[in-house]
Write an enzyme that holds these catalytic residues in place. Structure first.
Site, PDB file in Angstrom:
ATOM      1  NE  ARG A  63      21.629  39.313  37.547  1.00 39.52           N
ATOM      2  CZ  ARG A  63      22.644  38.822  38.250  1.00 39.52           C
ATOM      3  NH1 ARG A  63      22.867  37.505  38.256  1.00 39.52           N
ATOM      4  NH2 ARG A  63      23.446  39.602  38.950  1.00 39.52           N
TER       5      ARG A  63
ATOM      6  CG  HIS B  63      32.412  33.087  35.850  1.00 34.67           C
ATOM      7  ND1 HIS B  63      31.063  32.874  35.991  1.00 34.67           N
ATOM      8  CD2 HIS B  63      32.803  33.731  36.978  1.00 34.67           C
ATOM      9  CE1 HIS B  63      30.668  33.343  37.165  1.00 34.67           C
ATOM     10  NE2 HIS B  63      31.703  33.876  37.781  1.00 34.67           N
TER      11      HIS B  63
ATOM     12  CG  ASP C 227      33.386  41.098  40.665  1.00 37.44           C
ATOM     13  OD1 ASP C 227      32.404  40.329  40.568  1.00 37.44           O
ATOM     14  OD2 ASP C 227      33.567  41.834  41.659  1.00 37.44           O
TER      15      ASP C 227
END
Length: 365
Positions: free
Chosen positions: A216, A205, A209
């Site tokens: 993906r 992460h 954001d």
């Protein structure tokens, strides 16, 4: 203990015997789908790619709660791919950004994945430097200045923490290890590498954001490598959107376990298999569209009629009424009625069930 806290992280392991059969099935389905699409011919194949990429862009954003205008997405993709779809409406910056990311991931799949490339993707997703109303770090790793990176749900004051990512001081080293692995020569099947890359990246992460969309995109890049082709005929993001709850549940379970990620790989392979089978719908729609225009080729249709018929062929949501026709074609109600009447006479449209205010029109396929 989260998976990144395990002493053997990030040495992910899995049970080859458990994934062998589903992996073989997915690889077979991949080859079969590509063979069927290659048999379509250039124009229909081009349309299939455009439909698939449009679906991919719209759905990967939808997973994160962002609704994009599919017409704008299709327009942006067509312009960048050099596909003629008639008049192209203007597109928003947020649409252009995600389109740039997906095209770079799939068309330049052979290029190395670097920190700078990821920073470029991130900047494209957030051109204003904000996520909604919140100012965020763009084009660089997060610094956790606003608190630890967590995935949470629930109302304010009663939030449930689903996942806590590695602290910011670890991110640069974590990403260096990830990118070195991703760019290294293959030591496992490239589809398995796509599953691992998706999981590994979203576990780190690294951004404030946009981590899900970029994860993906990385998976799509790896899948393009597995096929040796930039042409996309199925949408993994669309399938994940359909299975969104299961997707998040599987991520959460795997991130709270040991470094054996067999269950995640199995879920990814099953989801990918369903995505490939879902491409049958795209194939059927593309063939139907091609056959429709073959029938209509000798007919004298005006630009308004062609424009609205294409909207219907591309999966218009709702029912096509004469008033909607007038809005889309940018003409008067009388002109819309004349256009529709002519197409009814030519047998390209028919009246749907219902009358009066419920009168609407459907394609004759």
């Amino acid at each position: 203990m989260y998976i990144w806290e395990q002493p053997d992280w990030p040495r992910l392991t899995w049970q080859d015997g458990s994934i062998a059969a589903p992996l073989a099935a997915v690889r077979h389905d991949q080859g079969r789908l590509i063979g069927r699409m290659e048999a379509l011919g250039f124009k229909l194949r081009e349309e299939a790619v455009l439909q698939t990429l449009t679906q991919d862009v719209v759905k990967t954003s939808e997973i994160e709660g962002e609704q994009l205008d599919a017409t704008q997405v299709r327009s942006s993709l067509a312009r960048r791919l050099g596909i003629d779809i008639g008049a192209l409406p203007p597109t928003d910056r947020n649409v252009e950004g995600i389109v740039e990311v997906m095209l770079d991931a799939t068309r330049n799949y052979q290029a190395a994945l670097t920190a700078e490339r990821l920073f470029g993707w991130h900047a494209a997703l957030f051109p204003t430097g904000r996520s909604g109303m919140t100012k965020i770090i763009v084009g660089d790793w997060r610094d956790d200045s606003t608190g630890p990176m967590q995935v949470v749900s629930g109302p304010y004051g009663r939030e449930k923490v689903h996942y806590s990512a590695p602290p910011a001081p670890r991110v640069a080293a974590e990403m260096e290890a990830f990118l070195a692995w991703f760019n290294a020569p293959l030591t496992t099947d490239p589809v398995v590498k796509a599953a691992l890359a998706h999981f590994w990246f979203v576990t780190i992460h690294p951004f404030e954001d946009g981590n899900g969309r970029i994860a993906r995109a990385i998976a799509d890049l790896a899948l393009a490598r597995s096929e040796g082709s930039s042409q996309r005929f199925y949408s993994m993001s669309a399938q994940i959107r359909t299975e969104r709850n299961a997707y998040y549940d599987q991520l959460e379970r795997t991130q709270k376990g040991a470094t054996d990620v067999t269950s995640w790989i199995l879920w990814f392979l099953d989801c990918l298999g369903r995505a490939i089978h879902g491409a049958d719908g795209v194939l059927a729609a593309v063939v139907a569209k091609g056959q429709f225009w073959e029938r209509a080729a000798a007919l004298a249709l005006n630009e308004r009629q062609i424009k609205v018929l294409n909207r219907l062929l591309d999966g218009f949501e709702g029912k096509m009424t004469s008033s909607k026709w007038a809005v889309i074609a940018k003409c008067s109600q009388d002109t819309a009625n004349r256009d529709i009447a002519a197409l009814l006479d030519l047998g390209l449209l028919r009246k749907g069930d219902g009358g009066g205010r419920s009168t609407h029109y459907e394609l004759v396929l």
